[in-house]
Design a protein around this motif. Structure first.
Motif, PDB file in Angstrom:
ATOM      1  N   PRO A 134       0.813  -1.222   0.000  1.00 51.50           N
ATOM      2  CA  PRO A 134       0.000   0.000   0.000  1.00 51.50           C
ATOM      3  C   PRO A 134       0.846   1.270   0.000  1.00 51.50           C
ATOM      4  O   PRO A 134       0.472   2.262  -0.634  1.00 51.50           O
ATOM      5  N   ILE A 135       1.986   1.244   0.686  1.00 52.58           N
ATOM      6  CA  ILE A 135       2.868   2.414   0.726  1.00 52.58           C
ATOM      7  C   ILE A 135       3.390   2.727  -0.671  1.00 52.58           C
ATOM      8  O   ILE A 135       3.363   3.883  -1.117  1.00 52.58           O
ATOM      9  N   LEU A 136       3.848   1.704  -1.365  1.00 54.01           N
ATOM     10  CA  LEU A 136       4.391   1.897  -2.715  1.00 54.01           C
ATOM     11  C   LEU A 136       3.310   2.339  -3.697  1.00 54.01           C
ATOM     12  O   LEU A 136       3.531   3.240  -4.514  1.00 54.01           O
ATOM     13  N   ARG A 137       2.146   1.706  -3.626  1.00 53.52           N
ATOM     14  CA  ARG A 137       1.083   2.054  -4.568  1.00 53.52           C
ATOM     15  C   ARG A 137       0.624   3.497  -4.368  1.00 53.52           C
ATOM     16  O   ARG A 137       0.364   4.208  -5.345  1.00 53.52           O
ATOM     17  N   ARG A 138       0.538   3.944  -3.117  1.00 56.73           N
ATOM     18  CA  ARG A 138       0.109   5.330  -2.863  1.00 56.73           C
ATOM     19  C   ARG A 138       1.146   6.321  -3.372  1.00 56.73           C
ATOM     20  O   ARG A 138       0.793   7.360  -3.929  1.00 56.73           O
ATOM     21  N   PHE A 139       2.421   5.998  -3.198  1.00 54.56           N
ATOM     22  CA  PHE A 139       3.431   6.916  -3.718  1.00 54.56           C
ATOM     23  C   PHE A 139       3.420   6.928  -5.242  1.00 54.56           C
ATOM     24  O   PHE A 139       3.558   7.997  -5.859  1.00 54.56           O
ATOM     25  N   GLU A 140       3.271   5.758  -5.852  1.00 60.25           N
ATOM     26  CA  GLU A 140       3.209   5.714  -7.316  1.00 60.25           C
ATOM     27  C   GLU A 140       2.066   6.555  -7.851  1.00 60.25           C
ATOM     28  O   GLU A 140       2.213   7.233  -8.876  1.00 60.25           O
ATOM     29  N   ARG A 141       0.924   6.528  -7.171  1.00 66.37           N
ATOM     30  CA  ARG A 141      -0.205   7.360  -7.594  1.00 66.37           C
ATOM     31  C   ARG A 141       0.136   8.832  -7.480  1.00 66.37           C
ATOM     32  O   ARG A 141      -0.163   9.636  -8.375  1.00 66.37           O
ATOM     33  N   ALA A 142       0.759   9.221  -6.357  1.00 65.63           N
ATOM     34  CA  ALA A 142       1.156  10.618  -6.171  1.00 65.63           C
ATOM     35  C   ALA A 142       2.176  11.027  -7.229  1.00 65.63           C
ATOM     36  O   ALA A 142       2.122  12.137  -7.780  1.00 65.63           O
ATOM     37  N   PHE A 143       3.104  10.126  -7.530  1.00 65.54           N
ATOM     38  CA  PHE A 143       4.132  10.387  -8.532  1.00 65.54           C
ATOM     39  C   PHE A 143       3.504  10.561  -9.914  1.00 65.54           C
ATOM     40  O   PHE A 143       3.836  11.495 -10.656  1.00 65.54           O
ATOM     41  N   ALA A 144       2.577   9.663 -10.253  1.00 62.35           N
ATOM     42  CA  ALA A 144       1.890   9.759 -11.548  1.00 62.35           C
ATOM     43  C   ALA A 144       1.111  11.060 -11.650  1.00 62.35           C
ATOM     44  O   ALA A 144       1.104  11.723 -12.691  1.00 62.35           O
ATOM     45  N   GLY A 145       0.451  11.446 -10.557  1.00 63.77           N
ATOM     46  CA  GLY A 145      -0.310  12.690 -10.556  1.00 63.77           C
ATOM     47  C   GLY A 145       0.569  13.904 -10.772  1.00 63.77           C
ATOM     48  O   GLY A 145       0.194  14.837 -11.498  1.00 63.77           O
ATOM     49  N   ALA A 146       1.757  13.897 -10.167  1.00 61.46           N
ATOM     50  CA  ALA A 146       2.681  15.022 -10.329  1.00 61.46           C
ATOM     51  C   ALA A 146       3.132  15.162 -11.776  1.00 61.46           C
ATOM     52  O   ALA A 146       3.407  16.273 -12.243  1.00 61.46           O
ATOM     53  N   LEU A 147       3.190  14.048 -12.489  1.00 58.47           N
ATOM     54  CA  LEU A 147       3.625  14.063 -13.884  1.00 58.47           C
ATOM     55  C   LEU A 147       2.464  14.202 -14.872  1.00 58.47           C
ATOM     56  O   LEU A 147       2.670  14.160 -16.086  1.00 58.47           O
TER      57      LEU A 147
END
Length: 246
Positions: A134-147
């Motif tokens: 869950p930690i990795l998936r949430r960061f990946e979502r935040a990362f994708a959103g930033a891009l």
């Protein structure tokens, strides 16, 4: 971005030797995004910088310079999260590698910076063989959103219809979740019930976890444009295939 910068909150995400005794350090900063700075004499045996400029280390830094490669002038150490468990450590290295390899330089993302801090804090609390997905998936979502690649789990982009239980959907980085899985859609057979759970940030169900991992793997690979991730190799050598989270 020219001139001097003072007391900039930053985290070390990568470092490597530079010329004879210096270090080139990639940092993720609050107000300037990803930056590269040179720590002169940082790689010499007597320099304290060699021990201070470690991955995940939070700093307040001063730099100067007119080129893209800045010169580190001064740093102040802050309390660092301890990623003591192997799984947490490799997860942190994966997050750092995403930032270092994909995030454009000198492009500030304060919200992503906050997500990065939250992720490191969460990883520091992971026990041996603990759950990092869950930690990795949430960061990946935040990362994708930033891009600019954020999307809604619960609504299709091609029809605008809500996702329904019992139906299957597709995903493509350029489109998000779609109802029709054509040749231009990179991933199919995503169960509606899993997408609905993920829309509520619920990773408790195994199907939802597998769905999130499939989607994020496609998205990250798309952003990498065929480049490999070294942190994935670390995971593949340390855990079984059923336990891999990347």
């Amino acid at each position: 971005m020219r001139g001097a910068v003072h007391q900039e909150p930053a985290y070390v995400i990568h470092r490597r030797p530079w010329r004879e005794t210096a270090l080139q350090v990639d940092v993720f900063t609050l107000n300037h995004g990803r930056m590269s700075v040179v720590a002169r004499s940082g790689n010499s045996a007597k320099s304290p910088l060699k021990a201070q400029l470690q991955p995940f280390q939070p700093l307040l830094i001063d730099w100067t310079g007119k080129s893209d490669l800045k010169t580190l002038v001064q740093l102040e150490l802050r309390e660092a999260p301890r990623l003591s468990q192997t799984r947490a450590l490799y997860s942190g290295l994966y997050i750092n590698e995403l930032l270092q390899r994909i995030l454009p330089a000198a492009d500030p993302h304060p919200q992503l910076f906050a997500s990065y801090i939250e992720s490191l804090q969460a990883l520091s609390g992971v026990k041996a063989n603990g759950d990092v997905e869950p930690i990795l998936r949430r960061f990946e979502r935040a990362f994708a959103g930033a891009l600019g690649y954020d999307f809604s789990w619960h609504q299709t982009t091609d029809t605008g219809s809500p996702v329904e239980v019992g139906q299957y959907y597709g995903y493509d980085p350029a489109q998000g979740i779609v109802a029709a899985s054509g040749a231009d859609v990179r991933l199919g057979r995503l169960p509606g019930e899993a997408l609905i759970a993920l829309a509520s940030d619920d990773y408790s169900d195994e199907m939802a976890r597998k769905t999130a991992k499939r989607v994020m793997r496609v998205l990250v690979d798309f952003l990498l444009q065929g480049k490999p991730l070294h942190s994935r190799s670390l995971f593949s050598h340390s855990v079984s295939s059923s336990e891999r989270t990347l």
